[in-house]
Design a protein around this motif. Structure first.
Motif, mmCIF file in Angstrom:
data_model
loop_
_atom_site.group_PDB
_atom_site.id
_atom_site.type_symbol
_atom_site.label_atom_id
_atom_site.label_comp_id
_atom_site.label_asym_id
_atom_site.label_seq_id
_atom_site.Cartn_x
_atom_site.Cartn_y
_atom_site.Cartn_z
ATOM 1 N N ILE A 55 -2.658 3.328 -1.780
ATOM 2 C CA ILE A 55 -3.910 2.754 -2.284
ATOM 3 C C ILE A 55 -3.691 1.297 -2.696
ATOM 4 O O ILE A 55 -4.503 0.418 -2.393
ATOM 5 C CB ILE A 55 -4.433 3.569 -3.494
ATOM 6 N N LEU A 56 -2.576 1.043 -3.379
ATOM 7 C CA LEU A 56 -2.323 -0.320 -3.869
ATOM 8 C C LEU A 56 -2.124 -1.290 -2.701
ATOM 9 O O LEU A 56 -2.621 -2.419 -2.724
ATOM 10 C CB LEU A 56 -1.095 -0.331 -4.790
ATOM 11 N N ILE A 57 -1.427 -0.819 -1.656
ATOM 12 C CA ILE A 57 -1.245 -1.678 -0.482
ATOM 13 C C ILE A 57 -2.607 -1.993 0.140
ATOM 14 O O ILE A 57 -2.904 -3.142 0.486
ATOM 15 C CB ILE A 57 -0.320 -1.003 0.554
ATOM 16 N N ALA A 58 -3.448 -0.966 0.242
ATOM 17 C CA ALA A 58 -4.783 -1.186 0.807
ATOM 18 C C ALA A 58 -5.557 -2.199 -0.035
ATOM 19 O O ALA A 58 -6.266 -3.057 0.494
ATOM 20 C CB ALA A 58 -5.537 0.132 0.894
ATOM 21 N N CYS A 59 -5.421 -2.100 -1.357
ATOM 22 C CA CYS A 59 -6.124 -3.041 -2.250
ATOM 23 C C CYS A 59 -5.695 -4.476 -1.949
ATOM 24 O O CYS A 59 -6.532 -5.372 -1.793
ATOM 25 C CB CYS A 59 -5.821 -2.736 -3.715
ATOM 26 N N ILE A 60 -4.388 -4.688 -1.872
ATOM 27 C CA ILE A 60 -3.894 -6.045 -1.628
ATOM 28 C C ILE A 60 -4.324 -6.511 -0.238
ATOM 29 O O ILE A 60 -4.835 -7.620 -0.052
ATOM 30 C CB ILE A 60 -2.352 -6.089 -1.740
ATOM 31 N N ALA A 61 -4.139 -5.639 0.764
ATOM 32 C CA ALA A 61 -4.420 -6.040 2.145
ATOM 33 C C ALA A 61 -5.893 -6.371 2.362
ATOM 34 O O ALA A 61 -6.232 -7.281 3.103
ATOM 35 C CB ALA A 61 -3.970 -4.947 3.108
ATOM 36 N N GLY A 72 3.847 -11.116 -11.768
ATOM 37 C CA GLY A 72 3.790 -12.578 -11.739
ATOM 38 C C GLY A 72 3.208 -13.185 -10.473
ATOM 39 O O GLY A 72 3.336 -14.385 -10.232
ATOM 40 N N THR A 73 2.566 -12.362 -9.633
ATOM 41 C CA THR A 73 2.026 -12.901 -8.383
ATOM 42 C C THR A 73 0.637 -13.505 -8.550
ATOM 43 O O THR A 73 0.102 -14.116 -7.625
ATOM 44 C CB THR A 73 1.868 -11.786 -7.327
ATOM 45 N N GLY A 74 0.028 -13.264 -9.718
ATOM 46 C CA GLY A 74 -1.337 -13.729 -9.920
ATOM 47 C C GLY A 74 -2.375 -12.773 -9.343
ATOM 48 O O GLY A 74 -3.568 -13.011 -9.444
ATOM 49 N N LYS A 75 -1.922 -11.677 -8.724
ATOM 50 C CA LYS A 75 -2.880 -10.718 -8.152
ATOM 51 C C LYS A 75 -3.247 -9.658 -9.192
ATOM 52 O O LYS A 75 -2.410 -9.236 -9.979
ATOM 53 C CB LYS A 75 -2.286 -10.050 -6.924
ATOM 54 N N ASN A 76 -4.517 -9.256 -9.169
ATOM 55 C CA ASN A 76 -4.970 -8.224 -10.096
ATOM 56 C C ASN A 76 -5.363 -6.971 -9.326
ATOM 57 O O ASN A 76 -6.090 -7.053 -8.345
ATOM 58 C CB ASN A 76 -6.196 -8.691 -10.872
ATOM 59 N N VAL A 77 -4.872 -5.842 -9.788
ATOM 60 C CA VAL A 77 -5.284 -4.577 -9.191
ATOM 61 C C VAL A 77 -5.523 -3.580 -10.306
ATOM 62 O O VAL A 77 -4.712 -3.462 -11.227
ATOM 63 C CB VAL A 77 -4.183 -3.980 -8.288
ATOM 64 N N GLY A 80 -7.959 -7.180 -0.106
ATOM 65 C CA GLY A 80 -8.460 -8.040 -1.174
ATOM 66 C C GLY A 80 -9.385 -7.310 -2.133
ATOM 67 O O GLY A 80 -10.338 -7.890 -2.657
ATOM 68 N N ALA A 81 -9.118 -6.027 -2.345
ATOM 69 C CA ALA A 81 -9.955 -5.247 -3.257
ATOM 70 C C ALA A 81 -9.368 -5.305 -4.656
ATOM 71 O O ALA A 81 -8.147 -5.269 -4.818
ATOM 72 C CB ALA A 81 -10.043 -3.804 -2.787
ATOM 73 N N GLU A 82 -10.231 -5.386 -5.649
ATOM 74 C CA GLU A 82 -9.687 -5.521 -6.995
ATOM 75 C C GLU A 82 -9.475 -4.184 -7.702
ATOM 76 O O GLU A 82 -8.849 -4.125 -8.750
ATOM 77 C CB GLU A 82 -10.593 -6.409 -7.853
ATOM 78 N N ARG A 83 -10.026 -3.118 -7.102
ATOM 79 C CA ARG A 83 -9.857 -1.832 -7.775
ATOM 80 C C ARG A 83 -9.730 -0.708 -6.757
ATOM 81 O O ARG A 83 -10.440 -0.692 -5.765
ATOM 82 C CB ARG A 83 -11.052 -1.568 -8.681
ATOM 83 N N GLY A 84 -8.802 0.184 -7.038
ATOM 84 C CA GLY A 84 -8.654 1.366 -6.204
ATOM 85 C C GLY A 84 -9.173 2.578 -6.963
ATOM 86 O O GLY A 84 -9.092 2.637 -8.194
ATOM 87 N N TYR A 85 -9.716 3.534 -6.228
ATOM 88 C CA TYR A 85 -10.161 4.791 -6.822
ATOM 89 C C TYR A 85 -9.446 5.930 -6.119
ATOM 90 O O TYR A 85 -9.210 5.860 -4.919
ATOM 91 C CB TYR A 85 -11.659 4.993 -6.604
ATOM 92 N N GLY A 124 -2.464 -3.764 -12.813
ATOM 93 C CA GLY A 124 -2.936 -4.524 -13.952
ATOM 94 C C GLY A 124 -3.217 -5.956 -13.556
ATOM 95 O O GLY A 124 -3.413 -6.260 -12.379
ATOM 96 N N LYS A 125 -3.196 -6.811 -14.555
ATOM 97 C CA LYS A 125 -3.454 -8.232 -14.302
ATOM 98 C C LYS A 125 -2.139 -8.911 -13.927
ATOM 99 O O LYS A 125 -1.087 -8.575 -14.452
ATOM 100 C CB LYS A 125 -4.023 -8.869 -15.571
ATOM 101 N N ASP A 126 -2.200 -9.852 -13.034
ATOM 102 C CA ASP A 126 -1.042 -10.648 -12.655
ATOM 103 C C ASP A 126 0.181 -9.778 -12.350
ATOM 104 O O ASP A 126 1.228 -9.892 -12.991
ATOM 105 C CB ASP A 126 -0.736 -11.635 -13.802
#
Ligand SMILES: Cc1cc2nc3c(=O)[nH]c(=O)nc-3n(C[C@H](O)[C@H](O)[C@H](O)COP(=O)(O)O)c2cc1C
Ligand code: SF4
Ligand code: FES
Lengths: 579, 192
Positions: A246-252, A292-297, A254-259, A287-289
């Motif tokens: 799910i987290l990979i899908a979020c990053i790929a 340290g990548t600046g990405k939020n999930v 550009g989704a900010e939240r996974g369910y 979480g936030k950042d």
């Protein structure tokens, strides 16, 4: 109840180096566990084994284990050896014992019960005991998604990381662009495991391109079908793999939240997944950042309430939004307008669980497994009177003969083969004619069969075709959300016709009526439930028409299942005459 | 009908006003206090989860409890009730003193669970979602899989699973389960 392993010792990691150090520690801990001088006792605890007393076995292991390290691992998919215990003695490969009872535990740990040994986890035999991988149930499997089943403690994020969890996520965070990640998934040609078989890469690409923000990823873990329990198994044995997908899908995308939407039917899986999310939050993978990548999930777990139709993607989103789960017409598709009217990519649990390996080992590697149009492995379950039972993971393209005879050990004694129901309540049965076809997403469609979610139901001569067709149709009738007319009224009509036949009041015209009614339901229904609801019935009619005719013309149910026996037939006729 | 020993089991308490069995609303409020949210969207997402927790704890959700959920999450009681009556897991009437989950998933069907459904109907006069008039036993026919297919057909009575159940000994199992649980409660009472 099961104890929850504490996660308070975990601290937040805020950089790439922090994470690498943490991963290194986890690896070391794992090595020490298996190569140290402690005796390690692992008890397989999953919903199937709990029903057979695994928690009592675990408790007993704590009582009599002495200095041994006692671990609560998950089931390994082999229902027939539950409850089981694995004992690792210093210098010897771990040995699995089962099925056992509480009274056997002390003897097993003391090494006095080789009669209960099933196999060695390792390449070489220990004395008389053969490696578990030589057992026919495991020999033919390719365990990728399930390689941690029965091995790691599902509640321990360190165990998971030591076995490679979050390596794919790490790669996507630090080494790949969104496009590259999606390109791997596209190259892998991984198709949706929720039944439809839609290519995941294409869906992700539309998700990424959607311009409306925020976007969401939804993992469909509803699994409301009565014939399969593979997603439940994945949740219980390796929740981190699903979460990583799910987290990979979020990053790929550009989704900010996974369910993760989990059907209410498996409390243990829900508990373990929640624990996985909590731990991943603690170490800062969510979480936030992130690192340290600046990405939020962000991640949310939502549970369903036992309505099968909520497995349908649009209904599922309504259910998350706190209303009745009734499908809607498309377009707009959910990648344009899904949850809270935002672009939403929905994938099945198993689809997402494939992703971490695809990212780590590459799409090409993945595409080398399986058949021309269906890549990778597939989790499958077998129900009914097979000799062995449980979840297995096999390469796409196995034949039913191989699956049933070589892996599940064939029919149980005293049962005669009649057919195998495929695709849950959405497809029809196959008979021995189809046993040598390689199974993939498309190969059974010309005979009304379907790989679907991979749940096979073996049935024997004692099961009446009319009654089983009624069972399947009644399922759809019960689960219809009743939004649209063909499904709401058509399915009860079909059940009524079938009941007429079952009670000995049918006529030959009823067979034509079944086909006609089915056609309307299939063509006119709004969502996938209605569109396939009559398929099992039509397929049963095709495959076992003779039996339907026997009910109608001769008034006999040769299986003795239907309430049509000579007396009852008479009784029913009098009853009908009376009212 | 089953003739269990009623002496030691906690009987459901009927409300002095309505005569109906009711849910302790303070417990519901306590449960809801864990459901916090940051915006209206999240609040709506929590309705199902909250109802599920209440349903799991009490075995059902009363109208009064539903109203409290609606209040807490800023929605209407109608909406909450619409949810309660849509999803199969929820019950809006109390469970019996003992609860039987009768697996009617495909494995169990193939192995004969229809006969068990029929047996329950013959013996106790109840079907899916019903409770016996004396409140002793309620039954839910599960059309999902309980996950113990190798022992099909399976029933779960209170917290115990029973496999390879045949209609002949189903009543026996119910009686034993009821007696067993009450024996345990009796011994707890004695030790306490
Ligand atoms: C009635 C109905 C029930 C469904 N149930 C499920 C389910 O339990 N799990 C699931 O993953 N997909 C289910 N689906 C398919 C989903 O709608 C959707 O196609 C799928 O989750 C997409 O994920 P995938 O592409 O990874 O398969 C169902 C569809 C219908 C019409
Ligand atoms: S086909 Fe059936 S389940 Fe689907 S929307 Fe129509 S009534 Fe609802
Ligand atoms: S179908 Fe009854 S336990 Fe699986």
């Amino acid at each position: 109840m099961v104890s929850v392993k504490p996660g308070e010792h975990l601290t937040k990691l805020t950089s790439k180096d922090d994470y690498i150090a943490f991963r290194e520690q986890a690896h070391q801990k794992w090595e020490t566990l298996w190569n140290g001088d402690a005796t390690v006792v692992s008890v397989g605890v999953g919903s199937s084994s709990i029903a057979k007393g695994a928690l009592e076995v675990l408790e007993q292991a704590h009582q009599v284990g002495g200095n041994a390290i006692i671990r609560e691992v998950s089931g390994n998919g082999a229902f027939w050896m539950e409850p089981w215990i694995e004992v690792k003695r210093p210098g010897v490969d771990p040995i699995l014992y089962g099925p056992l009872t509480v009274d056997d535990v002390a003897g097993v740990i003391a090494g006095e019960r080789n009669d209960l040994a099933v196999g060695v986890r390792g390449a070489n035999p220990v004395g008389e005991i053969r490696p578990l991988n030589e057992h026919h149930y495991f020999k033919h499997q390719i365990q990728l998604l399930t390689r941690n089943a029965g091995l790691i403690e599902p509640d321990s994020i360190e165990d998971a990381i030591a076995r490679g969890a979050y390596d794919g996520y790490f790669k996507v965070l630090f080494e790949m662009s969104q496009e590259e990640a999606i390109a791997e998934v596209t190259t892998a040609q991984v198709r949706g495991r929720g039944g439809g078989g839609f290519p995941a890469g294409i869906k992700w690409e539309s998700g990424r391109k959607a311009r409306n923000n925020p976007k969401f990823i939804v993992c469909n873990s509803h699994e409301g079908e009565p014939n399969v329990y593979k997603d439940r198994h994945l949740h219980e044995c390796d929740p981190h793999r699903i979460l990583e997908g799910i987290l990979i899908a979020c990053i790929a995308c550009g989704a900010e939240r996974g369910y993760n939407y989990i059907g209410g039917e498996y409390p243990l899986g829900i508990r373990r997944f929640r624990k996985a999310v909590a731990d991943a939050e603690r170490i800062g993978l969510i979480g936030k950042d992130v690192l340290g990548t600046g990405k939020n999930v962000a991640m949310r777990v939502r549970t369903g309430g036992g309505a099968y139709v909520c497995g349908e993607a649009s209904a599922l989103m309504y259910s998350i939004m706190g209303v009745r789960g009734q499908p809607r017409t498309k377009p707009p598709r959910s990648v344009e307008e899904g949850l809270w009217k935002r672009p939403t990519v929905a994938n099945n649990t198993e689809t997402l669980a494939n992703v971490p390996d695809i990212i780590v080992r590459g799409g090409e590697w993945y595409a080398s497994l399986g058949t021309e149009n269906s890549k990778g492995t597939k989790l499958m379950t077998m129900q009914g009177p097979s000799k062995l039972s449980g979840v297995v993971e096999v390469e796409m393209g196995v034949t039913m003969r191989h699956l049933l005879d070589d892996i599940y050990g064939g029919m149980r004694e005293g049962y005669t083969f009649k057919g195998i129901q495929t695709g849950g309540a959405s497809a029809g049965p196959i008979t021995e004619d189809a046993f040598d076809r390689p199974i993939d997403f498309d190969s059974l469609s010309d005979i009304h069969g379907m790989l679907g979610s991979g749940g096979w139901v073996l049935f024997d001569e004692g099961v009446c075709a009319v009654d089983m067709a009624r069972y399947l149709t009644a399922f759809s009738r019960y689960e219809s959300c009743s939004k649209c007319v063909p499904c709401r009224l058509g399915n009860p009509a079909l059940v009524e016709i079938l009941d007429r036949i079952r009670f000995g009041r049918g006529s030959l015209e009823d067979l034509a009526l079944i086909r006609r009614t089915s056609k309307y339901i299939i063509e006119l229904s709004l969502c996938g439930l209605g569109q396939v609801a009559p398929v099992p019935l039509v397929a049963f009619l095709d495959a076992y028409e003779e039996e339907f005719r026997q009910h109608i013309v001769d008034g006999v149910c040769k299986c003795g299942v239907c309430p049509i026996s000579a007396d009852s037939r008479q009784a029913v006729f009098t009853e009908v005459a009376a009212d | 009908m089953v003739q269990p020993d009623h002496t030691h089991a906690p009987r459901p308490v009927p409300s002095p006003y309505t005569g109906r069995q009711e849910i302790d609303l303070d417990v519901v409020r306590e449960m809801l206090s864990h459901f916090t949210y940051s915006d209206h969207e999240e609040a709506q997402e929590l309705i199902l989860s909250a109802l599920q927790e209440i349903n799991e704890h009490f075995g059902w959700v009363s109208f009064e409890a539903a109203e409290i959920v609606a209040d807490h999450l800023g929605t209407s009681a109608t909406r909450v009730f619409a949810i309660l009556t849509f999803y199969a897991d929820f019950r809006t009437t109390p469970r019996g003193h003992h609860h039987m989950l009768l697996c009617h998933g495909m494995s169990c069907y193939v192995m004969g669970s229809s006969k068990l459904v029929q047996k329950v109907r013959d013996e106790y006069g109840i079907g899916d979602g019903d409770t016996t008039p004396d409140n002793q036993l309620s039954v839910q026919v599960a059309n999902f899989c309980l996950g113990v297919c190798d022992r099909s057909p399976v029933v779960k009575i209170d917290d115990e699973y029973y496999g390879h159940v045949d209609p002949e000994n189903l009543t026996d199992l119910v009686n034993r389960a009821i007696a067993g649980r009450e024996a345990m409660q009796a011994s707890e009472v004695n030790h306490g």
